[in-house]
Design an enzyme around this catalytic site. Structure first.
Site, short mmCIF file in Angstrom:
data_model
loop_
_atom_site.label_atom_id
_atom_site.label_comp_id
_atom_site.label_asym_id
_atom_site.label_seq_id
_atom_site.Cartn_x
_atom_site.Cartn_y
_atom_site.Cartn_z
N LYS A 261 -32.17 -48.28 -36.20
CA LYS A 261 -32.40 -46.94 -36.38
C LYS A 261 -34.01 -46.18 -35.93
O LYS A 261 -34.01 -45.09 -35.79
CB LYS A 261 -32.50 -46.48 -37.93
CG LYS A 261 -31.23 -46.63 -38.63
CD LYS A 261 -31.07 -45.96 -39.95
CE LYS A 261 -29.57 -45.92 -40.44
NZ LYS A 261 -29.61 -47.24 -41.62
N1 GLU Z 1 -26.36 -50.65 -46.51
C1 GLU Z 1 -26.15 -51.70 -45.52
C2 GLU Z 1 -26.44 -50.94 -43.95
O1 GLU Z 1 -26.65 -49.65 -43.91
C3 GLU Z 1 -24.76 -51.74 -45.33
C4 GLU Z 1 -24.40 -52.77 -46.69
C5 GLU Z 1 -22.88 -53.50 -46.68
O2 GLU Z 1 -21.96 -52.94 -46.14
O3 GLU Z 1 -22.62 -54.18 -47.60
O4 GLU Z 1 -26.64 -51.76 -43.16
#
Ligand code: GLU
Length: 325
Positions: A261
């Site tokens: 990001k």
């Molecule tokens: N929150 C995680 C991310 O944005 C993804 C987690 C998941 O898909 O288990 O990379």
């Protein structure tokens, strides 16, 4: 080999978007959302949007709202969660602490959960084996502390909480990668459920939420493949069925580095200036192998050509031209 523990899709599936609002979504996050949408919708399934904003240092509400707006712009809809709300009432992980506390209590009744006083520096200094993805096997040092030693240490340091894992092989059938298995005691080790600053760990929150929200289909990047055995282990302890997992390839920069990001060049802010939603969806579908050419398409239009067999299995290196257009 016996993979009988995996639970196969109940039809129609319930998929999920689980973004971390730590910045603007990038092309890789958009690919993950598109594939999660296609897997669920192509089987008549629903989608829950769960905002994984556990880390207060990194996550912001404004990013979460922007992500919802970016999903809508891409034409990716969902059925519950985010600002839509729904049966679970709360879909932001930062507001689900009471639920995670309850889950911890249930786990405590079944397995050993112990305080870990090791600092980051101590963890790194310990000569535990490191894996290529940066994880390392916890030495188990704090597991062996006596009650007295714990009391003394607790006076000067707030501990993290770790779960003691048994010698157990966790196996599952990944929908894209095939059979996967891991010995949690030698390839993962005792892992953290709550950090020393009180923030619940991703593994705990993710497993508890997938279970409680009735998620039966998890589509996510291959960087999370090594988390899956830990999450399955927790799901089993909590008595939830296991979702079907699909670990998708990662998008890499032309020099082979995973998109982050922090990499502003391919975030949705920049991409929305250069492409229409259909152009971007078509580009993603081309990059991951669903379309032979990057032709404009809506997610809905892709449903007719969606075939998981065509999704590339290897990580995808982006062309330099994407950066310079
Ligand atoms: N929150 C995680 C991310 O944005 C993804 C987690 C998941 O898909 O288990 O990379």
């Amino acid at each position: 080999m016996n993979f009988s523990h995996s639970t196969y899709p109940v039809c129609p599936p319930k998929g999920r978007f689980a973004p971390s609002p730590s910045g603007r979504m990038h092309l890789g996050n958009a690919l993950c959302a598109l594939l999660a949408w296609l897997f669920a919708r192509s089987q008549g399934g629903s989608i829950v949007l769960r905002t994984e904003d556990l880390d207060p240092q990194r996550c912001r509400l404004e990013y979460a709202l922007q992500m919802e707006e970016d999903f809508r712009w891409l034409g990716l809809d969902w059925d519950e969660g985010g600002s839509l709300g729904g049966e679970a009432t709360e879909y932001f992980q930062s507001r689900r602490s009471a639920f995670y506390e309850n889950c911890l209590e249930i786990l405590r009744q079944k397995v050993e959960i112990y305080p870990c006083f090791c600092t980051r520096a101590e963890l790194h200094a310990a000569q535990a084996p490191h894996f290529s993805d940066g994880r390392f096997l916890y030495s188990g040092r704090c597991y062996h502390l006596t009650e007295e030693q714990r009391e003394v240490l607790a006076k000067s340091r707030r501990p993290a909480l770790r779960i003691h894992v048994p010698k157990e092989i966790i196996s599952f059938q990944d929908g894209l990668l095939g059979p996967c298995l891991e010995d949690v005691s030698t390839e993962c080790g005792d892992f953290i459920l709550r950090r020393s600053d009180g923030v619940f760990a991703y593994q705990l929150a993710c497993a508890c939420d997938d279970g409680a929200m009735g998620v039966t289909q998890v589509v996510r990047g291959r960087d999370l493949l090594s988390s899956t055995p830990q999450q399955i282990y927790l799901l089993r302890l909590l008595g939830y069925p296991e979702p079907r997992y699909y670990h998708i390839p990662l998008l890499l920069s032309p020099d082979g580095i995973r998109l982050s990001k922090r990499d502003k060049a391919l975030d949705l802010g920049e991409l929305r200036r250069r492409y229409s939603p259909q152009e971007l969806i078509g580009l993603l579908a081309f990059l991951c192998g669903l379309l032979p050419q990057p032709e404009p398409a809506s997610p809905q239009e892709l449903l007719s050509v969606f075939d998981p067999a065509n999704i590339k299995r290897e990580d995808i290196r982006l062309p330099v031209s994407l950066y310079s257009e």
